[in-house]
Design a protein around this motif. Structure first.
Motif, mmCIF file in Angstrom:
data_model
loop_
_atom_site.group_PDB
_atom_site.id
_atom_site.type_symbol
_atom_site.label_atom_id
_atom_site.label_comp_id
_atom_site.label_asym_id
_atom_site.label_seq_id
_atom_site.Cartn_x
_atom_site.Cartn_y
_atom_site.Cartn_z
ATOM 1 N N ASN A 89 0.827 -1.115 0.091
ATOM 2 C CA ASN A 89 0.097 -0.062 0.111
ATOM 3 C C ASN A 89 0.779 1.320 0.054
ATOM 4 N N ALA A 90 2.039 1.312 0.726
ATOM 5 C CA ALA A 90 2.702 2.279 0.838
ATOM 6 C C ALA A 90 3.565 2.465 -0.635
ATOM 7 N N LYS A 142 -3.687 6.406 7.936
ATOM 8 C CA LYS A 142 -2.984 7.425 7.041
ATOM 9 C C LYS A 142 -1.525 7.054 6.798
ATOM 10 N N LEU A 143 -1.090 6.773 5.391
ATOM 11 C CA LEU A 143 0.392 6.450 5.086
ATOM 12 C C LEU A 143 0.981 7.840 4.682
ATOM 13 N N GLU A 151 1.675 12.044 1.096
ATOM 14 C CA GLU A 151 0.735 11.237 2.276
ATOM 15 C C GLU A 151 -0.589 10.950 1.668
ATOM 16 N N GLY A 152 -1.021 9.714 2.121
ATOM 17 C CA GLY A 152 -2.284 9.524 1.352
ATOM 18 C C GLY A 152 -3.286 8.814 2.502
ATOM 19 N N ASP A 162 -7.251 9.881 -1.253
ATOM 20 C CA ASP A 162 -6.794 11.286 -1.244
ATOM 21 C C ASP A 162 -5.249 11.271 -0.892
ATOM 22 N N VAL A 163 -4.600 11.785 -2.136
ATOM 23 C CA VAL A 163 -3.008 11.762 -2.243
ATOM 24 C C VAL A 163 -2.556 13.133 -2.188
ATOM 25 N N ALA A 164 -1.578 13.453 -1.325
ATOM 26 C CA ALA A 164 -0.907 14.526 -1.642
ATOM 27 C C ALA A 164 0.590 14.625 -1.695
#
Ligand SMILES: *[C@@H]1O[C@H](CO)[C@@H](O)[C@H](O)[C@H]1NC(C)=O
Ligand SMILES: *[C@@H]1O[C@H](CO)[C@@H](O)[C@H](O)[C@H]1NC(C)=O
Ligand SMILES: *[C@@H]1O[C@H](CO)[C@@H](O)[C@H](O)[C@H]1NC(C)=O
Ligand SMILES: *[C@@H]1O[C@H](CO)[C@@H](O)[C@H](O)[C@H]1NC(C)=O
Ligand SMILES: *[C@@H]1O[C@H](CO)[C@@H](O)[C@H](O)[C@H]1NC(C)=O
Ligand SMILES: *[C@@H]1O[C@H](CO)[C@@H](O)[C@H](O)[C@H]1NC(C)=O
Length: 350
Positions: free
Chosen positions: A154-155, A193-194, A228-229, A233-235
């Motif tokens: 996932n990461a 949260k990753l 971070e995601g 939702d990814v930033a």
């Protein structure tokens, strides 16, 4: 004033900031300018050899001593504690300007035994040996961040999705994943949260839909991304490092052509990926071992140290900084000898 404290005070006056233990070893103060200088030489040397993950900054000098060999030559031994910073090894920011990773983000601590020579006041590293470990426990608690393995699917997906997002924004150039620095997870309400931190390298492509190959390390631009995601939702925030064409020569203060940047050997991404050899969750500091001084580098910083001739076993002492100890010297068996609380030195970060 009783006799003991009179002797202690006399010793203090006579011996200044150092104390003699055994025939060949001199314990030195961990808080002297000399210790600081040697420790920074060690820090910079170790960073110079460390071509993956993050730069390390000096936190504390644990021990500093001088060994005089029978032929009169001297060698210095130092035990330093280093902390992982937030600057990737490819980041041109100097270590002194790099923030160390706070404990709450699972700081990584390095412990290094270093052998140094001193030629007319200039320290040089002869050999060193390090081990590094994430500091805090990895207990799961709401709000805690903990490191997760480099091969977490996932990461890794977060890293590639966020890089695609960044490439789509830049338009002109396309970057490829070079190395994952750390992956972390935080337990928050509504699911984990990753976090992914990774180094990137410029490719020969200008748009996303081409077959892209990383450019030569010596000419490619490099950068570092924080992503971070949570769910979809990814930033992402990437910093592209300037390619230095010239640097200042410290000897002349003149401008000289920059050396090619260190060739990073990626362990967590790209061709030749080997995530296991440098730790599962963090980039371990290299162990460098010089057989000619193997007797000076203990197998672990905690074990008893073996000295060069003449052999004199040193018992590691834990003396509270505020106390002085008067003890019998086991080697001479005559006069009581003063041992000063010379070390550890002051803590720079935590
Ligand atoms: C990650 O690596 C560890 C150790 O090599 C292995 O046990 C684990 O199965 C791997 N996980 C994944 C998702 O590949
Ligand atoms: C790239 O940007 C375009 C326009 O802003 C958008 O339509 C597209 O979905 C984006 N692609 C990716 C992979 O983010
Ligand atoms: C594309 O590259 C040119 C020249 O290097 C630069 O001026 C321009 O700002 C770049 N555009 C983007 C979107 O990065
Ligand atoms: C990048 O290099 C590879 C290998 O040399 C080549 O196959 C590919 O077409 C190149 N891409 C571009 C956009 O030039
Ligand atoms: C990268 O560039 C350097 C200097 O121009 C050259 O010596 C080296 O062979 C190149 N490496 C590759 C893989 O092309
Ligand atoms: C170079 O510059 C530094 C800082 O400005 C100074 O301390 C040093 O003495 C200079 N060295 C030479 C050789 O001019």
């Amino acid at each position: 004033m009783n006799l003991l404290s009179a002797v202690a005070l006399l010793g203090l006056l006579l011996m200044g900031t150092w104390a003699q233990v055994g025939p060949s070893t001199t314990l030195l103060s961990c808080d002297s300018p000399e210790a600081e200088e040697a420790a920074l030489v060690a820090q910079d040397y170790i960073n110079g050899q460390h071509t993956h993950g993050y730069k390390y900054a000096l936190n504390k000098i644990e021990e500093f001593k001088k060994i005089t060999k029978p032929d009169g030559s001297e060698v210095y031994l130092m035990d330093v504690e280093l902390l992982e910073t937030k600057c990737h090894v490819l980041d041109p920011t100097s270590v002194s300007a790099c923030p160390v990773r706070p404990k709450a983000e699972m700081a990584v601590e390095g412990d290094c035994d270093v052998v140094l020579s001193n030629d007319a006041g200039v320290f040089s590293v002869v050999a060193y040996k390090c081990k590094s470990e994430p500091e805090s426990s990895e207990e799961l608690c709401v709000g805690c961040t903990h490191l997760i393995p480099f091969n977490d699917t996932n990461a890794q997906n977060l890293a590639s999705a966020s890089l695609e997002l960044f490439n789509n924004k830049t338009g002109n150039a396309t970057f490829a994943l070079l190395e994952i620095g750390r992956l972390a997870s935080q337990v928050v309400s509504g699911g984990p949260k990753l976090f992914a931190e990774y180094a990137i390298i410029e490719t020969n492509c200008t748009s996303l839909d081409e077959f892209c190959v990383p450019l030569n390390h010596t000419t490619a631009r490099h950068g570092f991304c924080l992503a971070e995601g949570a769910g979809l939702d990814v930033a992402v925030d990437c910093k592209i490092f300037a390619v230095p064409t010239t640097v200042v020569d410290p000897l002349t203060n003149g401008s000289v052509p920059a050396l090619p940047p260190v060739v990073l050997h990626a362990h967590t991404a790209g061709p030749g990926q080997t995530p296991s050899i440098h730790g599962l969750r963090h980039h371990k500091l290299l162990k460098i071992h010089d057989p000619s001084v193997s007797g000076l580098l203990s197998e672990s910083a905690e074990s008893a140290e073996v000295l060069a001739e003449p052999a004199a076993p040193i018992v590691k002492r834990e003396v509270p900084a505020s106390e002085m100890t008067v003890s019998e010297n086991p080697n001479t068996n005559t006069e009581p000898q003063l041992l000063m609380p010379l070390c550890p030195g002051k803590v720079k970060h935590f």
